[in-house]
Scaffold this active site. Structure first.
Site, PDB file in Angstrom:
ATOM      1  N   GLU A   1      41.545  46.736  36.141  1.00 15.80           N
ATOM      2  CA  GLU A   1      40.961  45.407  35.921  1.00 15.80           C
ATOM      3  C   GLU A   1      39.582  45.463  35.289  1.00 15.80           C
ATOM      4  O   GLU A   1      39.292  44.734  34.348  1.00 15.80           O
ATOM      5  CB  GLU A   1      40.851  44.638  37.247  1.00 15.80           C
ATOM      6  CG  GLU A   1      42.100  43.869  37.629  1.00 15.80           C
ATOM      7  CD  GLU A   1      43.167  44.770  38.207  1.00 15.80           C
ATOM      8  OE1 GLU A   1      42.898  45.962  38.407  1.00 15.80           O
ATOM      9  OE2 GLU A   1      44.281  44.269  38.454  1.00 15.80           O
TER      10      GLU A   1
ATOM     11  N   HIS B   1      45.149  38.832  49.700  1.00 20.96           N
ATOM     12  CA  HIS B   1      45.792  38.236  48.528  1.00 20.96           C
ATOM     13  C   HIS B   1      45.728  36.717  48.546  1.00 20.96           C
ATOM     14  O   HIS B   1      46.498  36.058  47.869  1.00 20.96           O
ATOM     15  CB  HIS B   1      47.263  38.672  48.450  1.00 20.96           C
ATOM     16  CG  HIS B   1      47.443  40.090  48.029  1.00 20.96           C
ATOM     17  ND1 HIS B   1      47.167  41.144  48.847  1.00 20.96           N
ATOM     18  CD2 HIS B   1      47.860  40.625  46.849  1.00 20.96           C
ATOM     19  CE1 HIS B   1      47.409  42.281  48.208  1.00 20.96           C
ATOM     20  NE2 HIS B   1      47.832  41.998  46.993  1.00 20.96           N
TER      21      HIS B   1
END
Lengths: 320, 381
Positions: free
Chosen positions: A71, A140
């Protein structure tokens, strides 16, 4: 080209949020050669949540790029490409993973136009699902609206329905600033009626403008993303008891359309904010602060909060 | 010959009122160019490296000398201004490393791209901004290149992307600029610089991976000045062979104090990238005389003797001067002369802010250091 979009549309012009985002990206990729998409699984897998389905087949390796699980690296590459004049769409599989790359989003993208004295724009879009999903646990499930909404130099939008999704992604791609688009995984499969103007390839929703989804006179209810739907359901229930809610869909977190909310509160004298993020330093806290600041002369204000505990995985409400 | 020249100069100086030395210089014949041997580069995953000899023309030599001297004096002036509190905030100086910025620029085209970290003043100059714009930015003036909003670490120019404050973040950015170069198909490359300290950042390895995977025209350049702030390379890196750290990316280790070595290595690396083979890595071995920044005296983690030794044996400006003088490309007087750094008379005042708010010391400093546009390294080689 039309074949892909045609397959995506259902009868009775019902379009899911997923299809709407897909259409929006497809149209912008077609319109401007400099637009491209990169992220994990966006190409050959058709997108982790199938949002980019069909795009790699249509546009190929140059414009739809699968990245390794890096990322910080690929967000930085996307920002660099934007600095050099391209218009990247950088997908985070969920915004939880954007935390790995947050330095590139804030320090490399958001701050650069200011720090360069206006010389170096960064026309990039960061998009992906945000907030809670179904049973995916705390790591998450974080909502990033408040974190990104805090930063000057960024625009932050949060679509609720299909019309929002298509109009906002197109505006984001055409905007020369870095724009964070906070989608919602649980909304991807939800169909909505698509108004005829939304079918146009130039259909845009302006960033920075909220929408009143339901008119009312007794209380203003403000939300963004999936909770807008919950508020509308609640409004239907309350209506039977004689309470008419005015439901406002924020659409944009930053720059916030406080004027629409203020005008509504002047009318109703009551405000409740609903969000998926944690209450402390949150979107609702900012709305209440601005309302207090803006119209406190005209109203006698009481503020209270009916939060549940601040727990990593829960949906919280506040009341003012 | 010398007697004749001396006689001629006596006569001419009597006539022209100019100092004798200037007249002597004007009438002396210099060589047009000379060939020099340069150090062979250590190679990683490369069969061949840059050439070990190179030709330097008088014109190029004078230009490189001028530019290195300008960077040196600009940095020393910045040091002075900082101590007078006219420059505040961060200030990371690159004196000692002039061969890197000038040599890299000499090896690429103005249409190529460059990005670096915070020790950026030298690159800002070699990429085309004037000393005036740079000093104005350092002092927070409106006439600065970023209107005073960026300061030392955030100066931008055409095809120069700063100036970046977060250690290592500029490396994925540089790979992204290289992606844009490949996307646009224009045969351009991106020089992506970082230091020996930044070389241990994880995001750099992410950038290596993607650059190699996608064959991006990216030249990764580690400016190894032996210290990451106060930490020597031996204390920071398990492997100090920075030119090998790209693993699957070919690399070369270059003498960063020799501008000709840097130029040849850059030409080699740029040709490699332009041929579509993907990224390449260069390690420039260099040295900074100042501490990490103006808050660091620079002597707690290294000895004064070490600094002095580098100054006396490896100074990049001295090395070029010696080469040029010894091969008759220029004379000592010429290189010392004021002519090389003449102020621009009657310079246009750019912004009201600069005029109103700029104290006279800064004005004098920038006037003394301004170089003309023709000192740009994109003059024909």
């Amino acid at each position: 080209m039309a074949a892909v979009s045609g397959l995506m549309r259902r009868p009775l012009e019902q379009v899911t949020v997923r299809e709407a985002i897909n259409q929006g990206m497809d149209e912008e990729l077609e319109r401007d050669e400099k637009v491209f998409l990169l992220g994990e699984e966006v190409a050959q897998y058709d997108g982790a949540y199938k949002v980019s389905r069909g795009l790699w087949k249509k546009y190929g390796d140059k414009r739809i790029i699968d990245t390794p699980i890096s990322e910080m690296g690929f967000a930085g590459i996307a920002v660099g490409a934007a600095m050099a004049g391209l218009r990247p769409i950088c997908e985070f599989m969920t915004f939880n993973f954007s935390m790995q790359a947050i330095d590139q989003v804030i320090n490399s993208a958001a701050k650069t136009y200011y720090m360069s004295g206006g010389l170096q724009p960064v026309p990039i879009v960061f998009r992906g699902p945000n907030g809670a999903s179904a049973g995916v646990a705390a790591q998450h499930s974080q909502c990033f609206a408040a974190w990104y909404g805090h930063c000057p130099g960024l625009k932050v939008v949060s679509p609720w329905n299909s019309e929002d999704a298509k109009g906002l992604i197109k505006s984001a791609i055409r905007d020369n600033n870095p724009v964070v688009v906070l989608e919602n995984e649980l909304m991807y499969g939800v169909p909505f009626e698509f108004p005829s103007e939304a079918q146009s390839k130039d259909f845009l929703i302006p960033i920075g403008k909220a929408k009143i989804e339901r008119q009312g006179t007794h209380i203003t209810v403000v939300a963004h993303s999936r909770p807008v739907g919950h508020c509308l359901e609640a409004a239907t229930v309350l209506s039977k008891e004689g309470i008419e809610c005015e439901v406002i869909n924020m659409r944009t977190i930053r720059p916030m359309d406080i004027e629409t909310i203020e005008a509504s509160v002047m009318k109703t004298n009551h405000l409740i904010t609903v969000e998926g993020g944690w209450p402390q330093f949150g979107v609702g806290a900012e709305i209440c602060a601005r309302i207090m600041e803006g119209i406190s002369e005209n109203l006698v204000l009481e503020y209270s909060s009916c939060n549940k505990q601040c727990i990593p995985g829960h949906c919280i409400e506040s009341k003012s | 010959m010398r007697k004749m020249l001396a006689a001629v100069s006596r006569v001419l100086s009597g006539v022209s009122q100019k100092p004798a030395s200037r007249v002597l210089v004007a009438s002396r014949n210099f060589a047009n160019d000379a060939t020099f041997e340069i150090k062979k580069c250590d190679l990683h995953r490369l069969e061949e490296g840059p050439p070990v000899t190179t030709v330097l023309t008088r014109e190029d030599g004078l230009r490189y000398y001028r530019m290195m001297q300008t960077v040196r004096r600009m940095e020393l002036k910045a040091d002075q201004l900082y101590k007078q509190k006219i420059i505040r905030g961060f200030c990371h100086l690159c004196d000692g490393q002039e061969a890197c910025c000038v040599g890299l620029e000499a090896g690429i085209n103005p249409t190529d791209h460059l990005i670096t970290a915070y020790r950026a003043h030298g690159f800002t100059f070699t990429r085309g901004l004037s000393v005036r714009e740079i000093l104005a930015e350092l002092t927070g003036r409106r006439g600065g290149c970023a209107k005073g909003k960026g300061g030392s670490m955030h100066m931008y120019a055409k095809n120069f992307y700063g100036g970046n404050g977060i250690v290592g973040a500029q490396v994925p950015l540089g790979a992204g600029i290289a992606l844009a170069c490949k996307y646009n198909g224009k045969d351009e490359v991106c020089l992506t610089l970082y230091g020996d300290g930044a070389a241990n950042q994880g995001q750099i390895f992410e950038a290596y991976n993607m650059a190699a995977l996608w064959k991006l025209p990216c030249i990764f350049i580690c400016e190894n000045n032996r210290y990451g702030m106060g930490t020597s390379v031996e204390r920071a890196a398990a492997s100090t062979d920075y030119y090998k750290r790209g693993d699957f990316i070919p690399g070369l280790r270059v003498d960063g104090m020799d501008i000709l070595c840097v130029r040849e290595a850059t030409r080699f690396a740029a040709a490699y990238c332009r041929s579509g083979k993907g990224p390449i890595l260069m390690e420039l071995q260099t040295y900074r005389y100042h501490g990490h920044s103006m808050s660091d005296p620079g002597v707690s983690y290294r000895t004064r003797e070490e600094i002095q030794e580098v100054r006396s044996k490896s100074d990049p400006i001295m090395l070029l001067k010696d080469r040029m003088v010894n091969s008759n490309l220029a004379s000592v007087e010429e290189l010392k002369g004021r002519k090389l750094l003449t102020p621009v008379a009657g310079e246009r005042r750019e912004e009201g802010g600069l005029k109103q708010r700029e104290p006279s010391t800064v004005l004098n400093a920038s006037q003394a250091l301004v170089s003309r546009a023709q000192d740009r390294p994109d003059a024909p080689r």
